[in-house]
Design a protein around this motif. Structure first.
Motif, PDB file in Angstrom:
ATOM      1  N   CYS A   1       0.389   7.371  -4.292  1.00 16.63           N
ATOM      2  CA  CYS A   1      -0.424   6.468  -5.108  1.00 16.63           C
ATOM      3  C   CYS A   1      -1.347   5.630  -4.229  1.00 16.63           C
ATOM      4  O   CYS A   1      -1.116   5.467  -3.026  1.00 16.63           O
ATOM      5  N   GLU A   2      -2.369   5.075  -4.853  1.00 16.79           N
ATOM      6  CA  GLU A   2      -3.301   4.217  -4.148  1.00 16.79           C
ATOM      7  C   GLU A   2      -2.543   3.088  -3.458  1.00 16.79           C
ATOM      8  O   GLU A   2      -1.637   2.495  -4.035  1.00 16.79           O
ATOM      9  N   GLY A   3      -2.898   2.827  -2.222  1.00 15.23           N
ATOM     10  CA  GLY A   3      -2.219   1.804  -1.439  1.00 15.23           C
ATOM     11  C   GLY A   3      -1.130   2.381  -0.541  1.00 15.23           C
ATOM     12  O   GLY A   3      -0.733   1.771   0.427  1.00 15.23           O
ATOM     13  N   GLY A   4      -0.621   3.557  -0.899  1.00 13.73           N
ATOM     14  CA  GLY A   4       0.315   4.263  -0.042  1.00 13.73           C
ATOM     15  C   GLY A   4       1.764   3.848  -0.091  1.00 13.73           C
ATOM     16  O   GLY A   4       2.609   4.469   0.542  1.00 13.73           O
ATOM     17  N   GLU A   5       2.097   2.805  -0.817  1.00 14.37           N
ATOM     18  CA  GLU A   5       3.480   2.327  -0.873  1.00 14.37           C
ATOM     19  C   GLU A   5       4.345   3.114  -1.845  1.00 14.37           C
ATOM     20  O   GLU A   5       5.534   3.271  -1.640  1.00 14.37           O
ATOM     21  N   GLU A   6       3.717   3.594  -2.931  1.00 17.52           N
ATOM     22  CA  GLU A   6       4.472   4.298  -3.964  1.00 17.52           C
ATOM     23  C   GLU A   6       4.072   5.762  -4.023  1.00 17.52           C
ATOM     24  O   GLU A   6       2.955   6.135  -3.662  1.00 17.52           O
ATOM     25  N   VAL A   7       5.025   6.556  -4.513  1.00 14.75           N
ATOM     26  CA  VAL A   7       4.763   7.956  -4.814  1.00 14.75           C
ATOM     27  C   VAL A   7       5.124   8.176  -6.280  1.00 14.75           C
ATOM     28  O   VAL A   7       6.011   7.513  -6.815  1.00 14.75           O
ATOM     29  N   GLU A   8       4.387   9.073  -6.910  1.00 13.25           N
ATOM     30  CA  GLU A   8       4.631   9.382  -8.321  1.00 13.25           C
ATOM     31  C   GLU A   8       4.923  10.877  -8.462  1.00 13.25           C
ATOM     32  O   GLU A   8       4.216  11.711  -7.901  1.00 13.25           O
ATOM     33  N   ARG A   9       5.945  11.181  -9.212  1.00 16.43           N
ATOM     34  CA  ARG A   9       6.334  12.572  -9.441  1.00 16.43           C
ATOM     35  C   ARG A   9       5.359  13.212 -10.421  1.00 16.43           C
ATOM     36  O   ARG A   9       5.190  12.747 -11.538  1.00 16.43           O
ATOM     37  N   VAL A  10       4.712  14.294  -9.971  1.00 20.94           N
ATOM     38  CA  VAL A  10       3.789  15.017 -10.842  1.00 20.94           C
ATOM     39  C   VAL A  10       4.361  16.363 -11.274  1.00 20.94           C
ATOM     40  O   VAL A  10       3.801  17.026 -12.155  1.00 20.94           O
ATOM     41  N   TYR A  11       5.476  16.777 -10.650  1.00 17.81           N
ATOM     42  CA  TYR A  11       6.126  18.024 -11.043  1.00 17.81           C
ATOM     43  C   TYR A  11       7.610  17.929 -10.714  1.00 17.81           C
ATOM     44  O   TYR A  11       7.992  17.390  -9.676  1.00 17.81           O
TER      45      TYR A  11
END
Length: 164
Positions: A48-58
């Motif tokens: 995600c923007e900012g690099g701190e979080e990740v989001e599951r897309v699959y």
């Protein structure tokens, strides 16, 4: 390169050629990796923007790991290793799973005890990660990591679309 690996790449590239949606690429890579080294869980995360979080897309197990679930992984030791230093992570056992992931109890409850995490990069920028998990002892070699990593360029377009 074995015929089996070449066939797996061609299956993925053919799928992407027929359907440019991110989901088609995710599913094709999932199927190819499962056929080559097996897995109990396959996920793809976008940074995600900012690099701190990740989001599951699959997710190959959306009931346990639904799409759009987010994790704050940037400031963790795993995040430093994979997202900042751009290294792969081979967690060979449950101890490694516990070290890397705050949701290790859920992972273990699914019978999973080892992991391969590789980043998907374009021009040095990390777009996301490809993550495969299986029963403890299933992943032990750097060759398995390299095989998983070799599929990451096939996800660049999909993750670029997912980040928009």
């Amino acid at each position: 390169m074995t015929n089996e690996v070449v066939k797996a790449y061609l299956t993925v590239t053919d799928a992407i050629a027929q359907d440019a949606s991110p989901e088609a690429a995710y599913q094709a890579v999932d199927k190819a990796v499962k056929g080559l080294i097996g897995h109990g869980l396959f996920t793809i995360l976008v940074r995600c923007e900012g690099g701190e979080e990740v989001e599951r897309v699959y997710s190959s197990q959306p009931d346990a790991y639904p799409v759009q679930g987010r994790k704050r992984m940037g400031p963790t030791p795993w995040g430093d290793l994979v997202l900042t230093r751009k290294q792969t992570f081979l967690g060979r056992d449950k101890e490694a799973i516990r070290w890397a992931f705050p949701d290790h109890e859920l992972i273990e409850s699914l019978g999973l005890g080892c992991v391969i995490n590789v980043s998907v990069q374009e021009g040095g920028e990390i777009l996301g990660t490809l993550n495969v998990l299986d029963k403890e002892g299933a992943y032990t070699s750097e060759e398995q990591v390299a095989l998983v990593r070799s599929f990451t360029p096939l996800l660049i377009s999909a993750l670029t679309k997912a980040r928009k």
